[in-house]
Design an enzyme around this catalytic site. Structure first.
Site, PDB file in Angstrom:
ATOM      1  N   ALA A  30       0.831  -1.208   0.000  1.00  0.00           N
ATOM      2  CA  ALA A  30       0.000   0.000   0.000  1.00  0.00           C
ATOM      3  C   ALA A  30       0.864   1.255   0.000  1.00  0.00           C
ATOM      4  CB  ALA A  30      -0.932  -0.006   1.211  1.00  0.00           C
ATOM      5  N   TRP A  32       3.904   1.520  -1.139  1.00  0.00           N
ATOM      6  CA  TRP A  32       4.544   1.593  -2.453  1.00  0.00           C
ATOM      7  C   TRP A  32       3.585   2.205  -3.485  1.00  0.00           C
ATOM      8  CZ3 TRP A  32       9.328   1.076  -4.429  1.00  0.00           C
ATOM      9  CH2 TRP A  32       9.441   0.978  -5.810  1.00  0.00           C
ATOM     10  N   GLU A  76       9.432   6.686   7.213  1.00  0.00           N
ATOM     11  CA  GLU A  76       8.491   7.039   6.139  1.00  0.00           C
ATOM     12  C   GLU A  76       7.228   6.184   6.229  1.00  0.00           C
ATOM     13  OE1 GLU A  76       6.720   9.092   3.520  1.00  0.00           O
ATOM     14  OE2 GLU A  76       8.831   9.597   3.763  1.00  0.00           O
TER      15      GLU A  76
END
Length: 125
Positions: A30, A32, A76
């Site tokens: 998800a 990516w 991230e």
């Protein structure tokens, strides 16, 4: 009738680990698909991970290079999770939502600066 504390919705043992792994892969997928910054950071890792093998550095320095790079991707992922949660709550402007998103972005930026510092220290000294 008392609720059993031993019953877990995702099972226990190997079954739970398998299901947790499936969820983790779904989260990576998800991120990516929906986060360009994540894709850029993963591509940076794919370029720099092999470089670590050829750097004239101690094992500890190589571990620092690897860990600092990987930490950027981890932070991230967390930032993307925060942003997704806030967006699910509401897309209208909200000061607290904006602050939370900005803090997540700041965490990513600080991690990137730390990674750059580690790489500069190891490669220049």
């Amino acid at each position: 009738m008392p609720i059993s504390t031993t019953s877990k919705p995702n099972g226990t043992g190997v079954k739970r680990i398998f299901r947790a792994s499936i969820n983790a892969v779904s989260g990576l997928k998800a991120c990516w698909i929906h986060e360009s910054a994540f894709r850029q950071e993963v591509m940076l890792c794919l370029v720099l991970y092999p470089f670590i093998l050829f750097v004239n550095a101690t094992s500890v320095e190589k571990a620092l290079l690897f860990s600092s790079l990987t930490l950027v991707v981890i932070v991230e992922l967390i930032n993307s999770a925060i942003e997704s949660t806030i967006d699910r709550i509401g897309l209208e402007h909200n000061e607290l939502s904006g602050r939370a998103k900005d803090m997540g972005a700041a965490a990513v930026m600080m991690t990137i600066l730390m990674m750059m510092g580690v790489w500069l220290c190891v490669l220049l000294y």
